[in-house]
Scaffold this motif. Structure first.
Motif, PDB file in Angstrom:
ATOM      1  N   LEU A  87      37.558  41.204  46.929  1.00  0.00           N
ATOM      2  CA  LEU A  87      37.787  39.986  47.398  1.00  0.00           C
ATOM      3  C   LEU A  87      36.375  39.307  47.865  1.00  0.00           C
ATOM      4  CD1 LEU A  87      40.579  40.882  49.987  1.00  0.00           C
ATOM      5  CD2 LEU A  87      40.701  40.074  48.033  1.00  0.00           C
ATOM      6  N   ARG A  88      35.159  40.024  47.780  1.00  0.00           N
ATOM      7  CA  ARG A  88      34.021  39.356  48.048  1.00  0.00           C
ATOM      8  C   ARG A  88      33.081  39.053  46.831  1.00  0.00           C
ATOM      9  NH1 ARG A  88      32.267  44.718  51.131  1.00  0.00           N
ATOM     10  NH2 ARG A  88      33.085  45.299  49.190  1.00  0.00           N
ATOM     11  N   SER A  89      33.924  39.287  45.670  1.00  0.00           N
ATOM     12  CA  SER A  89      33.138  38.964  44.482  1.00  0.00           C
ATOM     13  C   SER A  89      33.867  37.781  43.686  1.00  0.00           C
ATOM     14  CB  SER A  89      33.210  39.855  43.633  1.00  0.00           C
ATOM     15  OG  SER A  89      32.611  39.800  42.199  1.00  0.00           O
ATOM     16  N   TRP A  90      33.037  36.748  43.426  1.00  0.00           N
ATOM     17  CA  TRP A  90      33.799  35.543  42.594  1.00  0.00           C
ATOM     18  C   TRP A  90      33.901  35.871  41.442  1.00  0.00           C
ATOM     19  CZ3 TRP A  90      36.523  31.559  42.702  1.00  0.00           C
ATOM     20  CH2 TRP A  90      36.634  30.521  41.758  1.00  0.00           C
ATOM     21  N   ARG A  91      33.102  36.803  40.820  1.00  0.00           N
ATOM     22  CA  ARG A  91      33.144  37.293  39.501  1.00  0.00           C
ATOM     23  C   ARG A  91      34.474  38.157  39.264  1.00  0.00           C
ATOM     24  NH1 ARG A  91      29.171  41.341  36.187  1.00  0.00           N
ATOM     25  NH2 ARG A  91      30.360  41.570  34.191  1.00  0.00           N
ATOM     26  N   SER A  92      34.980  38.887  40.238  1.00  0.00           N
ATOM     27  CA  SER A  92      36.097  39.621  40.299  1.00  0.00           C
ATOM     28  C   SER A  92      37.452  38.821  40.357  1.00  0.00           C
ATOM     29  CB  SER A  92      36.094  40.679  41.308  1.00  0.00           C
ATOM     30  OG  SER A  92      37.418  41.443  41.482  1.00  0.00           O
ATOM     31  N   TRP A  93      37.302  37.665  41.186  1.00  0.00           N
ATOM     32  CA  TRP A  93      38.366  36.751  41.285  1.00  0.00           C
ATOM     33  C   TRP A  93      38.649  35.982  39.637  1.00  0.00           C
ATOM     34  CZ3 TRP A  93      41.577  35.269  45.192  1.00  0.00           C
ATOM     35  CH2 TRP A  93      41.372  35.786  46.701  1.00  0.00           C
ATOM     36  N   ARG A  94      37.732  35.848  38.964  1.00  0.00           N
ATOM     37  CA  ARG A  94      37.784  35.152  38.096  1.00  0.00           C
ATOM     38  C   ARG A  94      38.359  36.193  36.800  1.00  0.00           C
ATOM     39  NH1 ARG A  94      32.794  32.248  35.626  1.00  0.00           N
ATOM     40  NH2 ARG A  94      34.372  31.140  34.214  1.00  0.00           N
ATOM     41  N   THR A  95      38.138  37.395  36.891  1.00  0.00           N
ATOM     42  CA  THR A  95      38.844  38.228  36.068  1.00  0.00           C
ATOM     43  C   THR A  95      40.416  38.229  36.170  1.00  0.00           C
ATOM     44  OG1 THR A  95      38.756  40.274  37.527  1.00  0.00           O
ATOM     45  CG2 THR A  95      36.920  39.837  35.791  1.00  0.00           C
ATOM     46  N   TRP A  96      40.992  37.629  37.304  1.00  0.00           N
ATOM     47  CA  TRP A  96      42.373  37.355  37.570  1.00  0.00           C
ATOM     48  C   TRP A  96      42.765  36.136  37.313  1.00  0.00           C
ATOM     49  CZ3 TRP A  96      45.765  40.862  40.730  1.00  0.00           C
ATOM     50  CH2 TRP A  96      45.485  42.023  40.640  1.00  0.00           C
ATOM     51  N   SER A  97      42.196  35.332  36.507  1.00  0.00           N
ATOM     52  CA  SER A  97      42.109  33.691  36.303  1.00  0.00           C
ATOM     53  C   SER A  97      43.625  33.686  35.854  1.00  0.00           C
ATOM     54  CB  SER A  97      41.156  33.368  35.387  1.00  0.00           C
ATOM     55  OG  SER A  97      41.594  31.911  34.923  1.00  0.00           O
ATOM     56  N   SER A  98      44.118  34.209  34.654  1.00  0.00           N
ATOM     57  CA  SER A  98      45.522  34.122  34.235  1.00  0.00           C
ATOM     58  C   SER A  98      46.461  34.192  35.389  1.00  0.00           C
ATOM     59  CB  SER A  98      45.585  34.986  32.912  1.00  0.00           C
ATOM     60  OG  SER A  98      45.705  36.321  33.349  1.00  0.00           O
ATOM     61  N   VAL A  99      46.205  35.488  36.213  1.00  0.00           N
ATOM     62  CA  VAL A  99      47.164  35.398  37.359  1.00  0.00           C
ATOM     63  C   VAL A  99      47.301  34.464  38.121  1.00  0.00           C
ATOM     64  CG1 VAL A  99      48.013  37.026  39.111  1.00  0.00           C
ATOM     65  CG2 VAL A  99      46.899  37.960  37.163  1.00  0.00           C
ATOM     66  N   TRP A 100      46.042  33.936  38.686  1.00  0.00           N
ATOM     67  CA  TRP A 100      46.144  32.689  39.501  1.00  0.00           C
ATOM     68  C   TRP A 100      46.793  31.573  39.164  1.00  0.00           C
ATOM     69  CZ3 TRP A 100      45.611  36.052  42.962  1.00  0.00           C
ATOM     70  CH2 TRP A 100      44.647  36.940  43.002  1.00  0.00           C
ATOM     71  N   ARG A 101      46.579  31.264  37.703  1.00  0.00           N
ATOM     72  CA  ARG A 101      47.211  30.080  37.097  1.00  0.00           C
ATOM     73  C   ARG A 101      48.664  30.259  37.032  1.00  0.00           C
ATOM     74  NH1 ARG A 101      43.726  27.273  33.349  1.00  0.00           N
ATOM     75  NH2 ARG A 101      41.592  27.650  33.750  1.00  0.00           N
ATOM     76  N   LEU A 102      49.128  31.247  36.601  1.00  0.00           N
ATOM     77  CA  LEU A 102      50.566  31.574  36.610  1.00  0.00           C
ATOM     78  C   LEU A 102      51.475  31.450  37.860  1.00  0.00           C
ATOM     79  CD1 LEU A 102      50.817  34.606  34.378  1.00  0.00           C
ATOM     80  CD2 LEU A 102      51.723  32.349  33.718  1.00  0.00           C
ATOM     81  N   LEU A 103      50.605  31.832  39.017  1.00  0.00           N
ATOM     82  CA  LEU A 103      51.167  31.711  40.402  1.00  0.00           C
ATOM     83  C   LEU A 103      50.869  30.397  40.844  1.00  0.00           C
ATOM     84  CD1 LEU A 103      49.665  35.193  42.081  1.00  0.00           C
ATOM     85  CD2 LEU A 103      51.848  34.720  41.357  1.00  0.00           C
ATOM     86  N   LEU A 104      49.784  29.726  40.612  1.00  0.00           N
ATOM     87  CA  LEU A 104      49.804  28.231  41.560  1.00  0.00           C
ATOM     88  C   LEU A 104      50.075  27.148  40.634  1.00  0.00           C
ATOM     89  CD1 LEU A 104      46.174  29.249  43.066  1.00  0.00           C
ATOM     90  CD2 LEU A 104      48.345  29.293  44.114  1.00  0.00           C
ATOM     91  N   VAL A 105      50.397  27.459  39.289  1.00  0.00           N
ATOM     92  CA  VAL A 105      50.791  26.294  38.438  1.00  0.00           C
ATOM     93  C   VAL A 105      52.212  26.507  37.698  1.00  0.00           C
ATOM     94  CG1 VAL A 105      50.187  24.715  36.473  1.00  0.00           C
ATOM     95  CG2 VAL A 105      48.204  25.621  37.901  1.00  0.00           C
ATOM     96  N   THR A 106      52.137  27.644  37.284  1.00  0.00           N
ATOM     97  CA  THR A 106      53.656  28.027  36.542  1.00  0.00           C
ATOM     98  C   THR A 106      54.800  28.046  37.514  1.00  0.00           C
ATOM     99  OG1 THR A 106      52.264  28.958  34.894  1.00  0.00           O
ATOM    100  CG2 THR A 106      54.663  29.474  35.050  1.00  0.00           C
ATOM    101  N   MET A 107      54.535  28.679  38.618  1.00  0.00           N
ATOM    102  CA  MET A 107      55.927  28.955  39.481  1.00  0.00           C
ATOM    103  C   MET A 107      56.304  27.705  40.163  1.00  0.00           C
ATOM    104  SD  MET A 107      56.077  32.144  42.230  1.00  0.00           S
ATOM    105  CE  MET A 107      57.563  32.091  43.070  1.00  0.00           C
ATOM    106  N   PRO A 108      55.271  26.934  40.733  1.00  0.00           N
ATOM    107  CA  PRO A 108      55.806  25.619  41.306  1.00  0.00           C
ATOM    108  C   PRO A 108      56.316  24.756  40.399  1.00  0.00           C
ATOM    109  CG  PRO A 108      53.462  26.373  42.221  1.00  0.00           C
ATOM    110  CD  PRO A 108      53.888  27.228  41.021  1.00  0.00           C
ATOM    111  N   LEU A 109      55.784  24.709  39.065  1.00  0.00           N
ATOM    112  CA  LEU A 109      56.452  24.001  38.138  1.00  0.00           C
ATOM    113  C   LEU A 109      57.722  24.406  37.683  1.00  0.00           C
ATOM    114  CD1 LEU A 109      53.194  22.910  35.907  1.00  0.00           C
ATOM    115  CD2 LEU A 109      54.507  21.506  37.493  1.00  0.00           C
TER     116      LEU A 109
END
Length: 442
Positions: A87-109
């Motif tokens: 949670l303290r590493s931006w690089r680590s967050w970016r490796t989960w990029s596809s997951v955040w996109r599916l959650l924050l874009v795909t699911m609401p749409l």
């Protein structure tokens, strides 16, 4: 149906469920498909006469059985994910990029698209249409085993894989994305289920909208994640690093800690008002991070996986039985259109759009190429989670068109089980082979 017949059917079905994963590894046939078919056959037997399987008669029971099934699966997928999230590493967050996109874009749409279809095609009231979208939007961690990561990768497994160069890697970006999405979006569907229930109750104002965002969207999500991380961290410290050897369960190999963690995190989160589903997944992730390479992780995952297999067997058998005993009685052309649109149009389009627009480079961890994006977008399996959300909603508020909703949601689950079950094995084999060729050339 007599008690002896029930025991016989359950015993034979459990035997079938035990051997199915091995029999269907290389063919275009998934264990859920077979179990639903067996359930349909059982429903046609004279032994089942007189047994009511109307969902409206068993809302509370359906809620609790499907709830526990999803919880067990969430603990399993959380323990199976090898990719760390710091949670303290931006690089680590970016490796989960596809997951955040599916959650924050795909699911609401997807919720929006299904709600529009429910209102426009099916003629549902706006609140009921929103409920339909919220129920069908989340992908399912229970029935998506063919496109998810396998067992936890621990040090003993890594050594074995180094010796066997032909063993395909299972922790690829496709399986990771689908697994992590299924683990997180089950809890994130709840705010929209609650919004639909608030609208059905009437008197929803602008002030209520602010409260919904502040509490149901932000507050309950934060509480669920915080409680899950805290309990997972505490149990991980106790299991792997306790000073007393008798309390260091990783040394004794007792795998029931995973079940204790599941129940404790869910209960604690629900008591303080958070989302229990998110708490269980976060707890599993924190427990996994406590000592990532320890073989005890595989022991815990194995215990959870066996329980998940048992619960899935029960749900799919009853679902199959209900299909041949009136569950689809209220299905009409509107329900067929809605279900097919979800699986063939709405999820693939919204998933691909979320992953493709300004997507992460496929040479980086968490990045996907065009073919992989298409696979992730298509394999959004629907299942037990959708049945749970509908049972939860109908047991808390009177929902107009409830029989039609049950038939439509059940049909959508069956379509997903059949379509994704037939296509998952050949599709993943093809992608694995392509990945192997690419890595060889590189």
């Amino acid at each position: 149906m007599t008690g002896a017949a029930v025991y016989l059917i359950l015993g034979l079905s459990l035997l079938l469920a035990t051997v199915l994963p091995y029999l269907t590894q290389r063919i275009a046939l998934s264990p859920p498909m077979v179990l639903v078919a067996v359930g349909m056959g059982v429903g046609l037997l004279p032994l089942a006469d007189g047994t009511s399987l109307e969902p409206q008669d068993h809302r509370v029971l359906i809620t609790h059985v499907t709830e526990f099934t999803v919880l067990v699966s969430l603990m399993g997928v959380g323990l199976a994910i090898d990719r760390a999230l710091d949670l303290r590493s931006w690089r680590s967050w970016r490796t989960w990029s596809s997951v955040w996109r599916l959650l924050l874009v795909t699911m609401p749409l997807t919720i929006l698209g299904m709600a529009v279809l429910g209102w426009w095609v099916a003629g549902l009231a706006p609140a009921v249409a929103l409920l339909l979208g919220a129920v069908l939007a989340p992908t399912d961690p229970v029935l998506a085993s063919d496109v998810q990561v396998g067992e936890p990768l621990t040090e003993d497994v890594e050594e074995a894989e180094e010796e066997d160069e032909d063993t395909p890697a299972e922790d690829d970006d496709i399986r990771f994305s689908l697994t992590a999405e299924a683990g997180l979006n089950d809890g994130l569907a709840f705010p929209f289920v609650h919004l639909a229930l608030l609208l059905l109750a009437g008197g929803f104002t602008v002030v209520d909208a602010g409260s919904w965002v502040g509490w149901y969207v932000l507050g309950k999500v934060a509480l669920g994640v915080a409680v899950g991380l805290a309990i997972g961290w505490l149990l991980g410290r106790q299991a792997f690093h306790a000073r007393s050897g008798t309390l260091r369960l990783a040394d004794t190999g007792e795998p029931l800690l995973a079940l204790a963690a599941l129940l404790a995190s869910y209960g604690a989160a629900e008591l303080v008002g958070g989302y229990g589903f998110l708490a269980v997944f976060a707890c599993a992730m924190a427990l996994r991070a406590s000592e990532r390479g320890h073989s005890y992780q595989r022991a815990m995952h194995g215990a959870v996986e066996r329980l998940e297999r048992l619960m899935t067997l029960l749900v799919l058998l009853v679902l199959g039985m209900a299909m041949t005993r009136g569950l689809l009685e209220h299905l009409d052309w509107r329900g067929v259109v809605v279900a097919l649109a979800l699986v063939l149009v709405v999820r693939p389009l919204t998933g691909y759009a979320a992953l493709a627009v300004l997507g992460r480079d496929d040479h980086e961890e968490g990045g996907l190429d065009r073919g992989e994006m298409a696979a992730v977008a298509f394999f959004g399996v629907r299942g037990v989670g959708s049945l749970y959300y509908l049972a939860y909603a109908t047991s808390h508020e009177h929902v107009p068109d409830e029989p039609w909703l049950w038939s439509t949601v059940a049909f959508a689950v069956i379509v997903s089980v059949l379509l994704h079950g037939v296509t998952a094995t050949p599709a993943m084999q093809r992608l694995d082979a392509r990945r192997s060729r690419t890595s060889t050339k590189g």
